[in-house]
Write a protein that holds these residues in place. Sequence first.
Motif, PDB file in Angstrom:
ATOM      1  N   THR A 109       0.867  -1.169   0.000  1.00  0.00           N
ATOM      2  CA  THR A 109       0.000   0.000   0.000  1.00  0.00           C
ATOM      3  C   THR A 109       0.908   1.224   0.000  1.00  0.00           C
ATOM      4  O   THR A 109       1.655   1.420   0.950  1.00  0.00           O
ATOM      5  CB  THR A 109      -0.865   0.028   1.272  1.00  0.00           C
ATOM      6  N   ILE A 137       0.408   7.978   0.776  1.00  0.00           N
ATOM      7  CA  ILE A 137      -0.184   9.043  -0.053  1.00  0.00           C
ATOM      8  C   ILE A 137      -0.313  10.342   0.722  1.00  0.00           C
ATOM      9  O   ILE A 137      -0.330  10.346   1.953  1.00  0.00           O
ATOM     10  CB  ILE A 137      -1.593   8.652  -0.571  1.00  0.00           C
ATOM     11  N   ILE A 185      -2.972  13.730   0.427  1.00  0.00           N
ATOM     12  CA  ILE A 185      -4.124  14.302  -0.279  1.00  0.00           C
ATOM     13  C   ILE A 185      -4.327  15.702   0.258  1.00  0.00           C
ATOM     14  O   ILE A 185      -4.344  15.903   1.466  1.00  0.00           O
ATOM     15  CB  ILE A 185      -5.415  13.479  -0.042  1.00  0.00           C
ATOM     16  N   LYS A 210     -14.959   4.321  -8.124  1.00  0.00           N
ATOM     17  CA  LYS A 210     -13.744   3.846  -7.491  1.00  0.00           C
ATOM     18  C   LYS A 210     -12.522   4.137  -8.348  1.00  0.00           C
ATOM     19  O   LYS A 210     -12.469   3.828  -9.530  1.00  0.00           O
ATOM     20  CB  LYS A 210     -13.834   2.344  -7.229  1.00  0.00           C
ATOM     21  N   LEU A 240      -0.514  -1.094  -4.777  1.00  0.00           N
ATOM     22  CA  LEU A 240      -1.943  -1.105  -5.065  1.00  0.00           C
ATOM     23  C   LEU A 240      -2.675  -0.306  -3.999  1.00  0.00           C
ATOM     24  O   LEU A 240      -2.412  -0.435  -2.798  1.00  0.00           O
ATOM     25  CB  LEU A 240      -2.457  -2.547  -5.047  1.00  0.00           C
ATOM     26  N   ARG A 241      -3.590   0.532  -4.449  1.00  0.00           N
ATOM     27  CA  ARG A 241      -4.444   1.232  -3.496  1.00  0.00           C
ATOM     28  C   ARG A 241      -5.678   1.701  -4.256  1.00  0.00           C
ATOM     29  O   ARG A 241      -5.577   2.065  -5.428  1.00  0.00           O
ATOM     30  CB  ARG A 241      -3.695   2.430  -2.906  1.00  0.00           C
ATOM     31  N   SER A 242      -6.785   1.681  -3.585  1.00  0.00           N
ATOM     32  CA  SER A 242      -7.962   2.206  -4.272  1.00  0.00           C
ATOM     33  C   SER A 242      -8.776   3.081  -3.349  1.00  0.00           C
ATOM     34  O   SER A 242      -8.685   2.995  -2.130  1.00  0.00           O
ATOM     35  CB  SER A 242      -8.811   1.082  -4.870  1.00  0.00           C
ATOM     36  N   PHE A 243      -9.538   3.953  -3.957  1.00  0.00           N
ATOM     37  CA  PHE A 243     -10.255   4.999  -3.237  1.00  0.00           C
ATOM     38  C   PHE A 243     -11.680   5.085  -3.748  1.00  0.00           C
ATOM     39  O   PHE A 243     -11.925   4.895  -4.937  1.00  0.00           O
ATOM     40  CB  PHE A 243      -9.601   6.363  -3.487  1.00  0.00           C
ATOM     41  N   ILE A 244     -12.560   5.407  -2.841  1.00  0.00           N
ATOM     42  CA  ILE A 244     -13.942   5.668  -3.244  1.00  0.00           C
ATOM     43  C   ILE A 244     -14.087   7.167  -3.447  1.00  0.00           C
ATOM     44  O   ILE A 244     -13.772   7.944  -2.548  1.00  0.00           O
ATOM     45  CB  ILE A 244     -14.931   5.205  -2.155  1.00  0.00           C
ATOM     46  N   LEU A 245     -14.513   7.556  -4.617  1.00  0.00           N
ATOM     47  CA  LEU A 245     -14.701   8.974  -4.906  1.00  0.00           C
ATOM     48  C   LEU A 245     -16.165   9.344  -4.715  1.00  0.00           C
ATOM     49  O   LEU A 245     -17.047   8.535  -4.941  1.00  0.00           O
ATOM     50  CB  LEU A 245     -14.312   9.271  -6.359  1.00  0.00           C
ATOM     51  N   SER A 246     -16.387  10.573  -4.331  1.00  0.00           N
ATOM     52  CA  SER A 246     -17.787  10.987  -4.221  1.00  0.00           C
ATOM     53  C   SER A 246     -18.228  11.564  -5.559  1.00  0.00           C
ATOM     54  O   SER A 246     -17.430  11.785  -6.460  1.00  0.00           O
ATOM     55  CB  SER A 246     -17.950  12.032  -3.130  1.00  0.00           C
ATOM     56  N   LEU A 262      -7.916  15.724  -9.060  1.00  0.00           N
ATOM     57  CA  LEU A 262      -9.339  15.385  -9.040  1.00  0.00           C
ATOM     58  C   LEU A 262     -10.140  16.682  -8.993  1.00  0.00           C
ATOM     59  O   LEU A 262     -10.338  17.264  -7.928  1.00  0.00           O
ATOM     60  CB  LEU A 262      -9.657  14.548  -7.790  1.00  0.00           C
ATOM     61  N   PRO A 319     -14.907  14.991  -1.335  1.00  0.00           N
ATOM     62  CA  PRO A 319     -15.005  14.023  -2.421  1.00  0.00           C
ATOM     63  C   PRO A 319     -14.382  12.681  -2.063  1.00  0.00           C
ATOM     64  O   PRO A 319     -14.699  11.669  -2.658  1.00  0.00           O
ATOM     65  CB  PRO A 319     -14.222  14.681  -3.555  1.00  0.00           C
ATOM     66  N   GLU A 372       0.914  11.103   4.597  1.00  0.00           N
ATOM     67  CA  GLU A 372       1.602   9.854   4.935  1.00  0.00           C
ATOM     68  C   GLU A 372       3.014   9.824   4.394  1.00  0.00           C
ATOM     69  O   GLU A 372       3.813   8.999   4.784  1.00  0.00           O
ATOM     70  CB  GLU A 372       0.832   8.663   4.340  1.00  0.00           C
TER      71      GLU A 372
END
Lengths: 133, 178
Positions: free
Chosen positions: A28, A31, A33, A62, A90-96, A117, B12, B96
Motif C-alpha cells: 500500500t 499518499i 491528499i 472507485k 496497489l491502493r484504491s479509493f472511493i470517490l464521491s 481530481l 469528495p 503519509e
Amino acid sequence: MSKSLPGPENEPQSELAAELAQERFVFTPPIDIYETEEGMVLHADLPGVSSETLELQVQDNKLTLFGRVKPPIPEEAQLLHKEYEVGSFLRSFILSDQVDYDNISASMNHGVLKVVLPKAQRGEARRIPIATN
Amino acid sequence: MAFFRWGHPWSPLGDLEREVDRFLRGMNLSIHGIRPGRQFPAINIYELEEEFLLTAEIPGTDPGELDLTVDAGLLTLKGVRNDVKEIPDEKFRRQERFRGNWQRSVSLPDRILESELHAEFNDGVLVIHLPKAQQPEPRRIRIVDQQQKAISASSNADETMAPEKPSPRKIEVDQEEH
C-alpha cells in the motif's frame, strides 16, 4: 498508462485480480491528499513505477492505482542487507459524486504519482419566480 | 432560506477509509500495509561477482538536489523532498509521505574502487554501483644484500608511507531521459 473505462465488454477488475495473483508482494503506497481551489490533489509514492507500468482505473466511483515494479538489479545478485522488499503497489479509493470524473488527470514524476481530481461544477442557484394571481 | 448539509461541504474522498475493497479482501493475497516508522530512504545492498549494488527508494527527489559523496570509506546519500511544501498544513486530508531533508551514510567494504563508483536514478529508485577492487597480488619483498650499494625497493614500497588523504569524491548520477 492505461485508462480503462467501465463497460460491459471489459472487466478491468477481474483482469487486475488475475495480475495481482501473480505478484509476490503488494504494498500500500503512502499518499498525501490536499485540497486546492479547483478540487483535490493526490500524491502517491511509487518508487520503481513508470508511466508505462502504472494502471490507473476509474470504475463507477472507485479510483484504483496499480503500479508494477521491475527489480532494478540482476536476478543473480545476492542480497546482503535488506530494508525493503521489491513489490508492486496497489491502493484504491472511493470517490464521491462531487468529483468531475471526466477530467481526472494524472502524471508520474521520479516515482511519484500525482492525480488531480477536479471538483464538479455545481449548477448556479436559480431564483424561481413566483407568480401571483 | 437556510441550507443544511451534514458533514464537510466538499468531501469528495470522504469515504477514503473504505479503500480495501471486498474484491481484494476476497482474494488470497498478502497485502502489506504502509511501511511505517522506517528510515527514509530504505536501502538494500546486493552483491554481484564484479560489484556491490546499493539501491535506495527516494521517490520525488529531484536529482539536482541529490548529493552522493564518498569519503574515507563512508558513502553518504543526502537529499531533500519538498514537492508539497507550498501546501499549507490545514489543506491536507492525508499526510503519509515523508518530507524534508534526509541523509544516510553507509560504510563501504574496503575492497571498493572508490574512483569507479557510479549511480543511476530511474523512477525514484537510486542504484549505486560499487565495483570491487581486485585483491592485491601477494607482494614479494626483495632482500637487499648489505654488500651492494644500490638499495632497491619494490615498486610499491611507497605505499607503506603515510598515504595522502583522499578528498571527498562526488558521484555523478545518471538519469534516464523522461
